[in-house]
Each structure stands twice: as structure tokens, then as C-alpha cells.
Design a protein around this motif. Sequence first.
Motif, PDB file in Angstrom:
ATOM      1  N   SER A  92      -7.653  11.566  -2.356  1.00 47.08           N
ATOM      2  CA  SER A  92      -7.544  10.624  -3.469  1.00 47.08           C
ATOM      3  C   SER A  92      -6.092  10.267  -3.756  1.00 47.08           C
ATOM      4  O   SER A  92      -5.786   9.143  -4.141  1.00 47.08           O
ATOM      5  CB  SER A  92      -8.156  11.215  -4.737  1.00 47.08           C
ATOM      6  OG  SER A  92      -9.500  11.554  -4.499  1.00 47.08           O
ATOM      7  N   VAL A  93      -5.208  11.243  -3.570  1.00 49.12           N
ATOM      8  CA  VAL A  93      -3.793  10.970  -3.793  1.00 49.12           C
ATOM      9  C   VAL A  93      -3.297   9.920  -2.797  1.00 49.12           C
ATOM     10  O   VAL A  93      -2.437   9.100  -3.101  1.00 49.12           O
ATOM     11  CB  VAL A  93      -2.962  12.261  -3.664  1.00 49.12           C
ATOM     12  CG1 VAL A  93      -1.486  11.957  -3.844  1.00 49.12           C
ATOM     13  CG2 VAL A  93      -3.424  13.286  -4.680  1.00 49.12           C
ATOM     14  N   LEU A  94      -3.889   9.938  -1.611  1.00 52.07           N
ATOM     15  CA  LEU A  94      -3.521   8.935  -0.606  1.00 52.07           C
ATOM     16  C   LEU A  94      -4.296   7.641  -0.805  1.00 52.07           C
ATOM     17  O   LEU A  94      -4.119   6.680  -0.059  1.00 52.07           O
ATOM     18  CB  LEU A  94      -3.771   9.481   0.801  1.00 52.07           C
ATOM     19  CG  LEU A  94      -2.954  10.707   1.198  1.00 52.07           C
ATOM     20  CD1 LEU A  94      -3.352  11.195   2.587  1.00 52.07           C
ATOM     21  CD2 LEU A  94      -1.458  10.395   1.175  1.00 52.07           C
TER      22      LEU A  94
ATOM     23  N   MET B 235       0.828  -1.200   0.000  1.00 53.57           N
ATOM     24  CA  MET B 235       0.000   0.000   0.000  1.00 53.57           C
ATOM     25  C   MET B 235       0.866   1.256   0.000  1.00 53.57           C
ATOM     26  O   MET B 235       0.546   2.245  -0.653  1.00 53.57           O
ATOM     27  CB  MET B 235      -0.937  -0.008   1.199  1.00 53.57           C
ATOM     28  CG  MET B 235      -1.934   1.128   1.175  1.00 53.57           C
ATOM     29  SD  MET B 235      -3.098   1.049   2.537  1.00 53.57           S
ATOM     30  CE  MET B 235      -4.259  -0.185   1.952  1.00 53.57           C
ATOM     31  N   PHE B 236       1.962   1.197   0.723  1.00 52.13           N
ATOM     32  CA  PHE B 236       2.826   2.371   0.746  1.00 52.13           C
ATOM     33  C   PHE B 236       3.324   2.713  -0.657  1.00 52.13           C
ATOM     34  O   PHE B 236       3.289   3.875  -1.068  1.00 52.13           O
ATOM     35  CB  PHE B 236       4.009   2.180   1.702  1.00 52.13           C
ATOM     36  CG  PHE B 236       4.991   3.312   1.609  1.00 52.13           C
ATOM     37  CD1 PHE B 236       4.630   4.597   2.018  1.00 52.13           C
ATOM     38  CD2 PHE B 236       6.242   3.128   1.053  1.00 52.13           C
ATOM     39  CE1 PHE B 236       5.503   5.659   1.898  1.00 52.13           C
ATOM     40  CE2 PHE B 236       7.123   4.183   0.925  1.00 52.13           C
ATOM     41  CZ  PHE B 236       6.752   5.454   1.350  1.00 52.13           C
TER      42      PHE B 236
ATOM     43  N   GLY C 172      10.366   0.106   3.783  1.00 52.84           N
ATOM     44  CA  GLY C 172       9.305   0.352   4.752  1.00 52.84           C
ATOM     45  C   GLY C 172       9.513  -0.448   6.022  1.00 52.84           C
ATOM     46  O   GLY C 172      10.184  -1.480   6.011  1.00 52.84           O
ATOM     47  N   GLY C 173       8.954   0.053   7.105  1.00 54.91           N
ATOM     48  CA  GLY C 173       9.054  -0.640   8.393  1.00 54.91           C
ATOM     49  C   GLY C 173       8.063  -1.799   8.470  1.00 54.91           C
ATOM     50  O   GLY C 173       7.170  -1.934   7.635  1.00 54.91           O
ATOM     51  N   PHE C 174       8.245  -2.574   9.513  1.00 55.69           N
ATOM     52  CA  PHE C 174       7.403  -3.750   9.670  1.00 55.69           C
ATOM     53  C   PHE C 174       6.059  -3.472  10.291  1.00 55.69           C
ATOM     54  O   PHE C 174       5.865  -2.462  10.966  1.00 55.69           O
ATOM     55  CB  PHE C 174       8.077  -4.764  10.592  1.00 55.69           C
ATOM     56  CG  PHE C 174       9.146  -5.537   9.909  1.00 55.69           C
ATOM     57  CD1 PHE C 174       8.906  -6.143   8.710  1.00 55.69           C
ATOM     58  CD2 PHE C 174      10.385  -5.662  10.495  1.00 55.69           C
ATOM     59  CE1 PHE C 174       9.889  -6.861   8.079  1.00 55.69           C
ATOM     60  CE2 PHE C 174      11.374  -6.378   9.864  1.00 55.69           C
ATOM     61  CZ  PHE C 174      11.129  -6.973   8.668  1.00 55.69           C
ATOM     62  N   LEU C 175       5.201  -4.427  10.100  1.00 59.12           N
ATOM     63  CA  LEU C 175       3.980  -4.493  10.882  1.00 59.12           C
ATOM     64  C   LEU C 175       4.234  -5.590  11.904  1.00 59.12           C
ATOM     65  O   LEU C 175       4.533  -6.724  11.538  1.00 59.12           O
ATOM     66  CB  LEU C 175       2.816  -4.875   9.975  1.00 59.12           C
ATOM     67  CG  LEU C 175       1.450  -4.734  10.616  1.00 59.12           C
ATOM     68  CD1 LEU C 175       1.124  -3.264  10.781  1.00 59.12           C
ATOM     69  CD2 LEU C 175       0.396  -5.394   9.770  1.00 59.12           C
TER      70      LEU C 175
END
Length: 462
Positions: free
Chosen positions: A393-395, A44-45, A255-258
Motif C-alpha cells: 500500500s505504501v507503494l 507516480m514516483f 527522475g529518469g526518463f521513459l
Amino acid sequence: MKIYNTQTRQKEDFTPVEPGKVKLYACGPTVYNYFHIGNARTFMFFDVVRRYFEYAGYDVTFVQNITDIDDKIIQQSIAENVPFEKVAEHYTKAFFEDTKKLGLRPTDHAPKATEYIGKMIGFIRDLEKKGFAYEADGDVYFSVDKLDNYGSLSGKKTDEQMVGARIQENKQKRNPLDFTLWKKSKPGEPTWNSPWGEGRPGWHTECVVMSRDLLGDTFDIHGGAIDLVFPHHENEQAQAYAQNGKPLSNYWMHGGFLNMSGEKMSKSLGNFFTTRDVLKKFDPEVIRLFFLSKHYRSPIDYSPELLEETKSGVANFYDALDFVDFLKIEGNKPQFGEKAQGFVDSFKAVMDDDFNTAKAVAILFDLARLIKNLDEPIEERVQYAHALVEIGSVLGFFSNLDEKLRKDDLSGKLIEMMIEYRQLFKKEKNYAMADKIRNDLNEIGIELLDTKDGTIWKSKRK
RNA sequence: GGCGACAUCGCCAAGUGGUAAGGCAAGGGUCUGCAAAAUCCUCACCCCCGGUUCGAAUCCGGGUGUCGCCUCCA
């Protein structure tokens, strides 16, 4: 625009290889299972990164691969007792279904490893010719000692790793850190013919070959989650350097973890939720807001309770849009005044600073609050609503406004009538009947809001 | 053993030298026939100890705690 580059460990100004264009590669799934909600965070990022670059005016080519040949897929095929092709096919399909449901836009290319075997063999041959690879009993390894800058991405030094403790001893390897480019297949395993015999490519080779094939020898951004820095991305980069002396990517984003209760969520630990299951309970935009409320490089602790709390946040946005009856005004977007434009500018500023989505989300809430504030001039509230939808919307929010705000269909008209009748009862001070209407509507999921400008309604959010 | 990240209100979270965004929850006022919604107000000396500075959540040193990478992993 500034981007934190893992290679240099600092934020750097973004300069594309080709002006006005962004070539982006994010490592995709290995299709041996449904992807978990931690994977979803990373996917998603990069969806947001892509959307923002486009919003900023870049022509973006976004590639995310599908690793459809791998040890885990073979294991899974044995476990499920189905051919490995079927396993890969099934979970590839599931990947596309789930990412779509999550609200991720399709990538421009989704290359499959199995479609690139020939190119990978050629690539490995080339490494071998250039002296960076050696064959041992049907396996082919990359020799890390041949490359001076091996370890530059991850900051690892080849002689300081704990050999034996964490790294599998392998007598065929000249250096324990040498990694597999081509792996000899065992009987019954999927296999391709090669100069070294029957076998299949190593994971690290798949990504270099596919990314360079689609994006060029050096592209702009290569991304993934933090656990891919070493060895995966280090090894990709090493192969690229070795083969043509060029960097694979100018910027590396991770990216960092979940986490689950503070620990990394992973399939090997077994402490994971599949995205598919989470989507059964939560709206994709709730998941999106939950992720984007945090900085992408920070770890996030996952819990259903936190997701539950996030529902109110998303509802906030739609409530605000309901307040100005957005669907009716959607078509005529007004010229933004100074204030509305100010919010848009702030949004750009925070996103330009290494994609600070948490700050961007705060701007969304600021706008929602103003839209609902009946003391603000209506013209400005309308502008704010358009600004909210524009930057939201951009997000990746508001992709389905019609469904979320639907009002002018038959049931909408009926509800308007009920509201009118309730007003009449109220005038006659027949509060019992007025309350009955309100309660009955409430029971079928329609909530009435008495504002000083009259009564409006909304359907209760999930 | 090597390398790295993080510790900010009850919870989530931004902030990287100038005096603590935002969300959720909570309390109070206004509005309301009542409620809900809305609105206004309230709610943090930033893990500990030193140091640098006119000034530090932010920089430096030392603790404590949590997590990650070094094996497959988004």
C-alpha cells in the motif's frame, strides 16, 4: 533516510526544515494536451515519495502545480480553434481524471498559474528593484550575470554554452542565457495588465512564486524529471536567491526518463503514448509495478510487450492474497512475528536508501512466494499477507482490494457450490462432468486451483 | 564545443570493494484422475583492454557503444 540531491550530486541524509514535516513540490503538467506515459512515471514516483514519507511518520505537504498559461496552450487553442481557457480547462480536468485512474492520491495543493498572476508581478517587480531584472520593449528578463552562483544546480557555466547552435539568439537579451520573467502578449493572446504593459508571466517564475507561497521561502524537496534541471529548476533557484538570498529547496530530486526504443519520449518528437490510452489497455497497478521495478533515476525503455509481461507480476500478489482468503482475515491484523517484521524492516531500509523501489518490489515478491507456500505455517502466511498489503500500500498497490478479491457475494457463493458439485463428481470418478465444470467456469473467467488443502478459485486477472 | 548518465542471464532489473537480489520466460522432479496452481531443482566469470587491491560488476585510466541536458519538455 538518504536522498540523492541533484544539487550536490550525492546521497545525503534527509533533514527537514521543520522536524517531522516534509514540504514537497513537484512540477506538474502544462495543460495543453493529455499527459503521456513518461510524465506519468514522474508523477507516480512523487506519489510514492509522498506515501513513503507519510508511512515513515512525517506530516507531508505535497504541492503540484498546474501550468495553465503557456505558449503551447496558446498554440493548441489556435490548432483546436477554441479559446485558450477552454483548452486549459479541458486538459486540467483530464489531468485529474487520469491521475486518479492511475492511482495517484490527490495532492494537498494544485495551484494554477493563472491564480497567481498578481503575486508574480509583485515578485518580478521586486527582482527588478533589486537589479536582477531588466525590461526591454515590454518583455522582462532575468540577468544571469548578476547572480554569482548561477549554474550551480545544473553544473553549467554561463560562458561555455553553445550560443546560436541551441540557444535562440535574442538581441534584446544582455546575455543569451537570460530568461523571460514577463512576456509581452501579442494581440488576441491571453493577457494581464502589468507595470511593463500587457503580458503574461514566464514559466520559471510561476513555479517559484507558487511553491514559496504555499510551502515557505525554503522548503524540503523540489522535484521533477531530469530535463527540468536546466533551465527550469536552475532558473527557479536563481530567482529565489536573487529575491531573498535563500535557497528555494534543500533537496532537488530528479527522475529518469521513459524512453521509446532508446530515445526520449516527448511530445515534440511525437513518439509518445498518452497515459489515457495506456490505461485503456493496462491496469494501473501493472503500470505501477512496471515503473517501480526500476530505480527512479534510471531511464526506462517503454514497450507494450514489457507491460504485458508485468501483468503476471501483479497477478502474483493477488493470487497470494487469494491463497489466504485475505478479505476474510483483513480485519484482524496479527502481531507480526520476527520474520514478517523482518520483511517490513527490510522494506524501510531499502526505501530509506534513496527510495530503492526495485528492491522494495523484490520484497513484495518474496512475501507473495511465502504466502503461497503451503508448507509454511498458516499463522505466518497470514502475517506475510498483512505485511504484503501494508508495504504494498505504501507503494500504492492494493487500493481496491474489495474489487480485486471480491468473493463473498452471490456469484462467489455459486462458484463455491459448483466446486462442491465437482468434488462429488470426482468422488464418483465422473471426470467428464468434473472437467466440464472446470472448463465452463474457466470460460467465464473463473480459474480453479486444486491445492492439497482443497480447491480454491480466482478470477482471471486482466 | 561544454556538461552529464548508462552498458549485469533469452528479456526486464537490483547490486558502488568481499565473491552476482527479484520478476518474466525456459528445462527437469514432486503433487494431480488429467490439467492448472503450488513446490523443489537448474540457468551470468557483470561491454573490451590495462591498472590499484589479499580481493573489483563495484575504484582508477583508456577504448567501444547507447542516451540525455545545453531550445519547449516529466
